[in-house]
Motif scaffolding. Structure first.
Motif, mmCIF file in Angstrom:
data_model
loop_
_atom_site.group_PDB
_atom_site.id
_atom_site.type_symbol
_atom_site.label_atom_id
_atom_site.label_comp_id
_atom_site.label_asym_id
_atom_site.label_seq_id
_atom_site.Cartn_x
_atom_site.Cartn_y
_atom_site.Cartn_z
ATOM 1 N N GLU A 245 32.006 26.673 10.709
ATOM 2 C CA GLU A 245 31.497 25.459 11.576
ATOM 3 C C GLU A 245 29.927 24.924 10.962
ATOM 4 O O GLU A 245 29.866 23.880 11.488
ATOM 5 N N SER A 246 29.414 25.761 10.298
ATOM 6 C CA SER A 246 28.048 25.199 9.957
ATOM 7 C C SER A 246 28.380 23.852 9.194
ATOM 8 O O SER A 246 27.492 22.922 9.061
ATOM 9 N N ALA A 247 29.458 23.654 8.244
ATOM 10 C CA ALA A 247 29.771 22.531 7.746
ATOM 11 C C ALA A 247 29.793 21.435 8.439
ATOM 12 O O ALA A 247 29.746 20.078 7.724
ATOM 13 N N LEU A 248 30.076 21.516 9.759
ATOM 14 C CA LEU A 248 30.153 20.232 10.604
ATOM 15 C C LEU A 248 28.612 19.498 10.617
ATOM 16 O O LEU A 248 28.857 18.248 10.550
ATOM 17 N N ALA A 249 27.782 20.080 10.566
ATOM 18 C CA ALA A 249 26.463 19.379 10.343
ATOM 19 C C ALA A 249 25.540 19.370 9.011
ATOM 20 O O ALA A 249 24.660 18.895 9.080
ATOM 21 N N ALA A 250 26.416 20.134 8.183
ATOM 22 C CA ALA A 250 25.471 20.257 6.887
ATOM 23 C C ALA A 250 25.379 18.890 6.084
ATOM 24 O O ALA A 250 26.158 18.188 6.012
ATOM 25 N N GLY A 251 23.830 18.662 5.931
ATOM 26 C CA GLY A 251 23.508 17.474 5.109
ATOM 27 C C GLY A 251 23.553 16.402 5.813
ATOM 28 O O GLY A 251 23.362 15.148 5.285
ATOM 29 N N LEU A 252 23.631 16.224 7.175
ATOM 30 C CA LEU A 252 23.639 14.980 8.002
ATOM 31 C C LEU A 252 22.380 14.259 7.766
ATOM 32 O O LEU A 252 21.336 14.667 7.785
ATOM 33 N N GLY A 253 22.591 12.863 7.357
ATOM 34 C CA GLY A 253 21.650 12.145 6.992
ATOM 35 C C GLY A 253 20.927 12.065 5.814
ATOM 36 O O GLY A 253 20.221 11.163 5.297
ATOM 37 N N ASP A 254 21.410 12.889 4.895
ATOM 38 C CA ASP A 254 21.041 13.169 3.550
ATOM 39 C C ASP A 254 22.185 13.196 2.587
ATOM 40 O O ASP A 254 22.052 12.345 1.601
ATOM 41 N N ARG A 255 23.234 13.933 2.744
ATOM 42 C CA ARG A 255 24.277 13.769 2.023
ATOM 43 C C ARG A 255 25.531 12.893 2.656
ATOM 44 O O ARG A 255 26.008 13.240 3.754
ATOM 45 N N TRP A 256 25.936 11.716 2.329
ATOM 46 C CA TRP A 256 26.618 10.821 2.784
ATOM 47 C C TRP A 256 28.160 11.025 2.092
ATOM 48 O O TRP A 256 28.198 10.412 1.034
ATOM 49 N N GLU A 257 29.058 11.438 2.753
ATOM 50 C CA GLU A 257 30.405 11.981 2.336
ATOM 51 C C GLU A 257 31.086 10.517 1.691
ATOM 52 O O GLU A 257 31.646 10.978 0.744
ATOM 53 N N ILE A 258 30.766 9.593 2.175
ATOM 54 C CA ILE A 258 31.585 8.398 1.730
ATOM 55 C C ILE A 258 31.213 8.155 0.324
ATOM 56 O O ILE A 258 32.169 7.650 -0.299
#
Length: 442
Positions: A245-258
């Motif tokens: 579940e931690s992957a839901l918020a991992a890197g938000l605003g830092d790593r842009w998956e797109i």
């Protein structure tokens, strides 16, 4: 109460603003939207997709555009289903290796169908698409490897689609979280065998996911509540192991998956692409009529695609033996190489001389690198080519000119060359949804 990662992700989706998104990411949005629209326009000519679209545009009125040559409008959920199906039928839509699936086609049709009626502007469209894409990939990362037998289309994508639509409607974080949880409840029990056996219900998986996303947001706005920790709890049964579940918020605003997605030029399952890239490097040296055997060594997920006698174009796209054979015979791996008409006795005979096996070294590098080695035996010798990772992703990206060429080749035969040029330019910006939908239909 919802877990903090789920709440954090929903809050991000509800509150992300365009000025929070780096320019390079906004540019990637335009490229991804353009590429996905190209796949939808071209796929709209599929007989089954076209027949379903005609049924609904003729009988059910609405303001959402069904993209393609014949155009027409119907209600948003049905338009989203048709456009989602159209975008997957050719196997040319973008994807993401760490999601092991195709985020954009699970987000864009629902967002377009909803936002064109609301006359969303360009900024709102960009931030909504980013919200949906980031949620979709993080949901997939939370699940990790899917349970054996699942196809990734239709499992986690509705969560991303719901996030995109919720952001477009400017819903608050809690309503957005409920919409995401409700959408997770509508995950389909997809079967990968539908693709490998040529059951074209698989072509509707992503479309149904887009429909579910719209329904979920409507329900959340109407006051339906989502299950606590619903994203993880509804989807955990599809996971092969423990979810993270931690992957839901991992890197938000830092790593842009797109930024970590890939684009496709081979009109077949991504698992075939390293082998097809190897064939492309070898084909100038190989006379197909002289081929005695071909050995493909690759990673385990790809090594499952072994049917040498496909019965239709969907099954052909999920067959490494046929993909290799048709590419050798035609010197091409675009849509014509996988049509029903391309499944000739000559192609089948060559496909039956192709064997597929797992290579331990290649397997050990997945998913960071998904590669293949192709060895061709002819009467006058052996030729071998190894590809560490297929073209189109981070390891070996395409120049934009190559993607624009792909787009024009797909779109111009459907809506005309001039309109295709304009659509590329406006999608690349991207323009507001209503403009794009109008240009993408004739």
């Amino acid at each position: 109460m919802p877990t903090e990662p789920e709440r954090e992700l929903a809050t991000f989706a509800a509150e992300v603003e365009t000025d929070m998104i780096p320019d390079r990411v906004c540019d990637r949005v335009g490229l991804t939207v353009a590429d996905t629209l190209g796949a939808i326009v071209a796929g709209s000519t599929d007989d089954a997709v076209d027949a379903l679209a005609r049924r609904w545009t003729d009988s059910i009125s609405g303001g959402a555009t069904v993209i393609g040559a014949d155009g027409g409008e119907t209600v948003p959920p049905l338009a989203a289903l048709c456009n989602g199906a159209a975008g997957t039928v050719l196997e040319l839509d973008e994807g993401h290796r760490f999601a092991a699936g195709h985020p954009a086609i699970h987000v864009l049709p629902a967002l377009l169908a909803d936002a064109e009626i609301g006359y969303s502007d360009s900024d709102a469209f960009v931030r909504s698409f980013v919200a949906g894409y980031e949620v979709a990939v993080r949901t997939a990362r939370t699940l990790g490897t899917l349970r054996s037998g699942y196809h990734p289309h239709g499992v986690w994508g509705a969560v991303g689609g719901a996030a995109a639509v919720a952001r477009s409607r400017e819903l608050d974080p809690e309503t957005t979280r409920s919409a995401m949880a409700i959408a997770a409840n509508y995950a389909q029990h997809t079967r990968f065998e539908a693709a490998t056996e040529g059951a074209t219900v698989r072509n509707a998986y992503a479309g149904m996911s887009n429909l579910a996303a719209l329904v979920a947001v409507d329900q959340a706005e109407a006051g339906f509540g989502g299950l606590r920790n619903g994203v993880a709890r509804h989807l955990e049964h599809a996971a092969a192991g423990d979810i993270d579940e931690s992957a839901l918020a991992a890197g938000l605003g830092d790593r842009w998956e797109i930024e970590h997605g890939y684009f496709k030029i081979h009109a077949a399952c991504r698992y075939t692409h390293p082998a097809l890239d190897a064939v492309a490097a070898l084909e100038a040296e190989v006379d197909p009529s002289a081929v005695e055997s071909v050995r493909v060594e690759t990673y385990p997920a790809a090594a499952r695609l072994t049917e040498p006698r496909p019965r239709n174009q969907l099954q052909a796209k999920f067959s490494i033996p046929f993909a290799v054979a048709t590419a050798l015979l035609r010197g091409d791996s675009g849509p014509p190489a996988f049509t029903d008409e391309a499944i000739t006795p000559e192609a089948i005979a060559l496909a039956e001389r192709v064997t597929v096996a797992v290579d331990d070294d290649i397997a050990a590098r997945a998913p960071e690198q998904r590669g293949a080695r192709v060895t061709v035996e002819t009467a006058d010798g052996r030729r071998s080519q190894e590809v560490a990772a297929p073209r189109g992703g981070e390891h070996n990206p395409f120049e934009e000119a190559r993607l624009e060429s792909k787009f024009r080749n797909l779109v111009a035969p459907v809506i005309g060359a001039d309109r295709a040029t304009t659509l590329w330019e406006r999608a690349r910006a991207p323009a507001p949804p209503r403009v794009l939908c109008t240009l993408a239909s004739r």
